[in-house]
Design a protein around this motif. Sequence first.
Motif, PDB file in Angstrom:
ATOM      1  N   LEU A 122      58.085  37.814 -30.411  1.00  0.00           N
ATOM      2  CA  LEU A 122      57.794  37.146 -29.149  1.00  0.00           C
ATOM      3  C   LEU A 122      56.435  37.530 -28.597  1.00  0.00           C
ATOM      4  O   LEU A 122      55.612  36.678 -28.249  1.00  0.00           O
ATOM      5  N   SER A 123      56.165  38.820 -28.498  1.00  0.00           N
ATOM      6  CA  SER A 123      54.923  39.284 -27.878  1.00  0.00           C
ATOM      7  C   SER A 123      53.699  38.860 -28.674  1.00  0.00           C
ATOM      8  O   SER A 123      52.685  38.440 -28.103  1.00  0.00           O
ATOM      9  N   VAL A 124      53.779  38.943 -30.003  1.00  0.00           N
ATOM     10  CA  VAL A 124      52.638  38.539 -30.826  1.00  0.00           C
ATOM     11  C   VAL A 124      52.393  37.036 -30.704  1.00  0.00           C
ATOM     12  O   VAL A 124      51.248  36.584 -30.634  1.00  0.00           O
ATOM     13  N   ALA A 125      53.469  36.244 -30.650  1.00  0.00           N
ATOM     14  CA  ALA A 125      53.312  34.791 -30.487  1.00  0.00           C
ATOM     15  C   ALA A 125      52.599  34.468 -29.180  1.00  0.00           C
ATOM     16  O   ALA A 125      51.706  33.608 -29.136  1.00  0.00           O
ATOM     17  N   LEU A 126      52.981  35.144 -28.100  1.00  0.00           N
ATOM     18  CA  LEU A 126      52.337  34.904 -26.807  1.00  0.00           C
ATOM     19  C   LEU A 126      50.901  35.417 -26.792  1.00  0.00           C
ATOM     20  O   LEU A 126      50.009  34.796 -26.202  1.00  0.00           O
ATOM     21  N   LEU A 127      50.652  36.565 -27.444  1.00  0.00           N
ATOM     22  CA  LEU A 127      49.308  37.133 -27.465  1.00  0.00           C
ATOM     23  C   LEU A 127      48.317  36.207 -28.158  1.00  0.00           C
ATOM     24  O   LEU A 127      47.280  35.849 -27.587  1.00  0.00           O
ATOM     25  N   VAL A 128      48.623  35.831 -29.405  1.00  0.00           N
ATOM     26  CA  VAL A 128      47.654  35.051 -30.185  1.00  0.00           C
ATOM     27  C   VAL A 128      47.727  33.556 -29.893  1.00  0.00           C
ATOM     28  O   VAL A 128      46.775  32.824 -30.164  1.00  0.00           O
ATOM     29  N   ARG A 134      70.881  27.604 -24.548  1.00  0.00           N
ATOM     30  CA  ARG A 134      71.100  26.623 -25.612  1.00  0.00           C
ATOM     31  C   ARG A 134      71.283  25.223 -25.026  1.00  0.00           C
ATOM     32  O   ARG A 134      70.775  24.228 -25.575  1.00  0.00           O
ATOM     33  N   PHE A 135      71.979  25.119 -23.909  1.00  0.00           N
ATOM     34  CA  PHE A 135      72.167  23.839 -23.233  1.00  0.00           C
ATOM     35  C   PHE A 135      70.833  23.291 -22.751  1.00  0.00           C
ATOM     36  O   PHE A 135      70.522  22.107 -22.929  1.00  0.00           O
ATOM     37  N   GLU A 136      70.006  24.166 -22.155  1.00  0.00           N
ATOM     38  CA  GLU A 136      68.692  23.757 -21.648  1.00  0.00           C
ATOM     39  C   GLU A 136      67.794  23.251 -22.766  1.00  0.00           C
ATOM     40  O   GLU A 136      67.033  22.302 -22.584  1.00  0.00           O
ATOM     41  N   MET A 137      67.868  23.884 -23.923  1.00  0.00           N
ATOM     42  CA  MET A 137      67.029  23.457 -25.042  1.00  0.00           C
ATOM     43  C   MET A 137      67.418  22.069 -25.537  1.00  0.00           C
ATOM     44  O   MET A 137      66.555  21.274 -25.929  1.00  0.00           O
ATOM     45  N   LEU A 138      68.702  21.772 -25.520  1.00  0.00           N
ATOM     46  CA  LEU A 138      69.146  20.429 -25.905  1.00  0.00           C
ATOM     47  C   LEU A 138      68.684  19.392 -24.892  1.00  0.00           C
ATOM     48  O   LEU A 138      68.256  18.288 -25.258  1.00  0.00           O
ATOM     49  N   ILE A 183      62.611  29.410 -25.917  1.00  0.00           N
ATOM     50  CA  ILE A 183      63.781  30.293 -25.950  1.00  0.00           C
ATOM     51  C   ILE A 183      63.569  31.485 -25.027  1.00  0.00           C
ATOM     52  O   ILE A 183      64.432  31.841 -24.219  1.00  0.00           O
ATOM     53  N   VAL A 184      62.396  32.080 -25.135  1.00  0.00           N
ATOM     54  CA  VAL A 184      62.113  33.304 -24.389  1.00  0.00           C
ATOM     55  C   VAL A 184      62.021  33.053 -22.891  1.00  0.00           C
ATOM     56  O   VAL A 184      62.629  33.761 -22.081  1.00  0.00           O
ATOM     57  N   MET A 185      61.263  32.035 -22.503  1.00  0.00           N
ATOM     58  CA  MET A 185      61.008  31.811 -21.088  1.00  0.00           C
ATOM     59  C   MET A 185      62.259  31.327 -20.358  1.00  0.00           C
ATOM     60  O   MET A 185      62.538  31.750 -19.228  1.00  0.00           O
ATOM     61  N   ALA A 214      67.389  25.238 -33.339  1.00  0.00           N
ATOM     62  CA  ALA A 214      67.570  26.587 -32.809  1.00  0.00           C
ATOM     63  C   ALA A 214      68.796  26.670 -31.904  1.00  0.00           C
ATOM     64  O   ALA A 214      69.554  27.642 -31.948  1.00  0.00           O
ATOM     65  N   ALA A 215      68.995  25.638 -31.070  1.00  0.00           N
ATOM     66  CA  ALA A 215      70.112  25.650 -30.129  1.00  0.00           C
ATOM     67  C   ALA A 215      71.451  25.570 -30.853  1.00  0.00           C
ATOM     68  O   ALA A 215      72.411  26.263 -30.481  1.00  0.00           O
ATOM     69  N   LEU A 216      71.537  24.734 -31.871  1.00  0.00           N
ATOM     70  CA  LEU A 216      72.809  24.550 -32.574  1.00  0.00           C
ATOM     71  C   LEU A 216      73.059  25.652 -33.607  1.00  0.00           C
ATOM     72  O   LEU A 216      74.197  26.096 -33.785  1.00  0.00           O
TER      73      LEU A 216
END
Length: 491
Positions: free
Chosen positions: A385-391, A91-95, A65-67, A369-371
């Motif tokens: 977001l930042s904590v997910a990327l950090l750890v 959302r289209f890209e995720m599908l 989602i973030v990137m 998530a997309a729908l």
Amino acid sequence: MKDRDLCSYQELHKPKGQFATRSEYLEHELEIMAPKRWGINLPFRDYRFEYEDWVPAMAATIGKIVMVAAIVSTFAAPLGLSDDFVIENVRFEMLIAALLFVVLFSGFLNPTSNLAGTHGPLIPLIPLIVASGGHPMALGIMVGVLGFTLGVFKGGSLLARLTSDGVCGGLLLYLGFIGVTSQIKVLFEWANGFDMGYIAFVVVFATIVMYAYLEHIRLRWLAIPLGCVLAAVISFALGAPFEFETEPGIPNLNPAYWWGEDTGWQLGLPGLHHFVAVFPFAVLAVAMWSPDFLGHRIFQQLNYPHKAQKVLMNIDDTMCVAAARQVVGTALGGGNLASSWGTFLVPAAIAKRPIPAGAMLTGLLCVIAALWGYPMDLAIWPPVLSVALLVGVFLPLLEAGMQMTREGKTSQSAAIVVFSSALVNPVFGWSLTVLLDNMGLVGDKAHSQSLSRLHRWIIPLLVFVVLCGVMLGIGMFPGIPALFESFRLAQ
């Protein structure tokens, strides 16, 4: 007695109760799996689902989602497109990613090809691409064609073989350190934006303590879900603003809408001059794939047992899948730029899980998530977001880099990678150090002596010269203006 190599996964599988620890069971699963390359791989027949598979799936969904939002919004800003367009396209890209590639390829057809993710390092160049007359469709198709060519001719695995442990370790150290510092900076900028900078400090401090404790009890694979929950709870408790805005719905699925002259991207279809304008950037994007893909495979090797060679990521197959995903996604109207999905593979390696089961769950979460819409708001909330990327990505990369550079000979090459990457970028640092290392000027001399003349300096020199030529042309060397007139005018 039947030879172990001829036995199927089902025959070699043992119940969890026969192992002393959970880790032993997971390592045994990795060792007995034998994924079919470009064949049919089925759940429970060729692999199983474990609760650890939810960790890379959650991390991958958040990262996706973030990137993708970062890439599409960076394209949208200079084109004058709205935030609603960005959310709809993401959302289209995720599908597209979930239904056409994640589940189909990494789940069924080739479980040793990593998921096709997002090309984060190219984001800073997007404004220059647009200013230079680039077209998102032209760039996506060009990247796909070049990437598929490299994958088919096994160029990715060749470059990986020519890269020593010292070069790999230095690259991981640089990427990990830059990522950690950038995410901490992002957190403080977010908190200072509403005059509550202390929230960022408390979140980062709590994350450090949590990560250290999980390392101590050997449950590091829980760092992403626990870290995200911890960051969200602390931020809420201390009064950080947050609200759900993205409502449930289905994005527009019509490619004609996305590539219309008055709808979607509002650019129409690209012409020949658009392909000419994006060519140098496409070359650079594909050149960035090799060190990125190599780093992901090395991380698997460091975390998987030695006998689990059959489940390691295939670099060339991953390049082909990423390239195919790039062309199809772009043609349908998406704005993503594909690469190996690091926010999936790094957590999967830590959790000692292979690609397919986590890929299936990732596809499921991406569709939800997309729908549904609302999870996208939480996933892109800065503390989560930042904590997910950090750890989930950057701290593990730092650890892997340190592990690969313990010896003096490898540390020489690692230092040169970090030094030269800081001067220009990781592509320059990687290509220069591979050349110096293979020629025997730095690093382990035995590695250089084991190579033929073609592999020692001809191929590394050719790669370095081509990449430097592209970077000079588009003005990526500090203090040196772009050589191509169109790029000088754009700047």
